[in-house]
Design an enzyme around this catalytic site. Structure first.
Site, mmCIF file in Angstrom:
data_model
loop_
_atom_site.group_PDB
_atom_site.id
_atom_site.type_symbol
_atom_site.label_atom_id
_atom_site.label_comp_id
_atom_site.label_asym_id
_atom_site.label_seq_id
_atom_site.Cartn_x
_atom_site.Cartn_y
_atom_site.Cartn_z
ATOM 1 N N ARG A 100 12.728 -12.120 -4.912
ATOM 2 C CA ARG A 100 12.657 -13.561 -4.657
ATOM 3 C C ARG A 100 14.046 -14.158 -4.827
ATOM 4 O O ARG A 100 14.817 -13.746 -5.687
ATOM 5 C CB ARG A 100 11.660 -14.237 -5.599
ATOM 6 C CG ARG A 100 10.221 -13.829 -5.270
ATOM 7 C CD ARG A 100 9.187 -14.621 -6.042
ATOM 8 N NE ARG A 100 9.165 -15.998 -5.548
ATOM 9 C CZ ARG A 100 9.216 -17.059 -6.334
ATOM 10 N NH1 ARG A 100 9.291 -16.936 -7.640
ATOM 11 N NH2 ARG A 100 9.179 -18.263 -5.815
ATOM 12 N N ALA A 104 17.685 -13.436 -7.092
ATOM 13 C CA ALA A 104 18.925 -13.039 -6.413
ATOM 14 C C ALA A 104 20.040 -14.032 -6.737
ATOM 15 O O ALA A 104 21.199 -13.644 -6.895
ATOM 16 C CB ALA A 104 18.697 -12.958 -4.909
ATOM 17 N N ASP A 116 4.333 2.239 1.768
ATOM 18 C CA ASP A 116 3.711 2.925 2.900
ATOM 19 C C ASP A 116 2.238 2.569 3.058
ATOM 20 O O ASP A 116 1.539 2.283 2.076
ATOM 21 C CB ASP A 116 3.823 4.440 2.723
ATOM 22 C CG ASP A 116 5.258 4.923 2.770
ATOM 23 O OD1 ASP A 116 6.019 4.435 3.622
ATOM 24 O OD2 ASP A 116 5.624 5.789 1.950
ATOM 25 N N GLU A 126 13.423 -0.664 -8.814
ATOM 26 C CA GLU A 126 14.721 -0.586 -9.481
ATOM 27 C C GLU A 126 15.400 -1.938 -9.339
ATOM 28 O O GLU A 126 15.525 -2.470 -8.235
ATOM 29 C CB GLU A 126 15.605 0.482 -8.851
ATOM 30 C CG GLU A 126 16.962 0.550 -9.512
ATOM 31 C CD GLU A 126 17.972 1.384 -8.747
ATOM 32 O OE1 GLU A 126 19.078 1.566 -9.285
ATOM 33 O OE2 GLU A 126 17.681 1.823 -7.621
ATOM 34 N N TYR A 158 -0.302 7.425 3.230
ATOM 35 C CA TYR A 158 0.435 7.913 2.066
ATOM 36 C C TYR A 158 -0.495 8.608 1.081
ATOM 37 O O TYR A 158 -1.531 8.064 0.692
ATOM 38 C CB TYR A 158 1.152 6.754 1.369
ATOM 39 C CG TYR A 158 1.975 7.210 0.192
ATOM 40 C CD1 TYR A 158 3.225 7.774 0.381
ATOM 41 C CD2 TYR A 158 1.493 7.105 -1.113
ATOM 42 C CE1 TYR A 158 3.983 8.210 -0.688
ATOM 43 C CE2 TYR A 158 2.244 7.536 -2.187
ATOM 44 C CZ TYR A 158 3.490 8.091 -1.965
ATOM 45 O OH TYR A 158 4.238 8.531 -3.029
#
Length: 181
Positions: A100, A104, A116, A126, A158
């Site tokens: 979001r 940042a 997936d 991370e 997946y």
């Protein structure tokens, strides 16, 4: 095609897309917002080398369960964290994970992350620290997940090594192909 809030709600109501827990402010205009869980892992400050062809990272990670005091991400530190929400994706949706903009703007960063079709679990992310320490808290909305419909349901959804993960999941090596370049 990116799903609108209307499309997302239809997927949720039909139980094709599971987000648990689902909050009133989870579904947004063009995606869903996900929250920090209460688990964070940081790399120990040692000079040991992690051999990605044979070593796991369990011996170099320090993991914490965080409550109301929050968790400090140190400058330029790489941290693993997890979403509070457990998600289950149908075979015709993929997710594009973005930080979001509020986080940042504090200087935090996440690498490009794709969820997936067919994935089930908490999402391990991370986070890379800013140039200054940044304190974050469990329950804060920190990710925006854009959902896109595939042209048809995927042939092989997946089923990988992170399927069903709960909480922070460190990297899992596939030793059968570790040195095949």
């Amino acid at each position: 095609m990116i799903l609108s809030d209307w499309d997302i709600r239809v997927y949720i109501e039909k139980k094709l897309l599971i987000i648990d827990p689902l909050f009133d402010d989870t579904v947004r205009e063009n995606g869903v917002d996900l929250r920090f869980g209460d688990e964070f892992c940081r790399f120990k400050r040692e000079n040991s080398v992690v051999d990605t062809s044979r070593d796991g990272v369990d011996n170099v990670l320090e993991c914490y369960r965080v409550r109301g005091d929050g968790f400090v991400i140190n400058p330029l530190e790489h941290v693993l964290t997890t979403t509070l929400e457990y998600v289950e994706f149908p075979h015709d949706l993929v997710g594009l994970v973005n930080l979001r903009s509020t986080f940042a703007r504090f200087g935090l960063y996440i690498p490009p992350t794709v969820i997936d079709a067919g994935f089930k679990g908490n999402i391990t992310i991370e986070l890379v620290g800013s140039t200054v320490p940044v304190k974050v808290y469990p329950g804060q909305r920190f990710l925006h997940l854009i959902l896109a419909r595939t042209s048809s349901p995927v042939y092989k959804p997946y089923t990988g090594k992170y399927q069903g993960q709960r909480g922070v999941t460190p990297p899992k090596l596939d030793n059968s192909s570790s040195k095949n370049f």
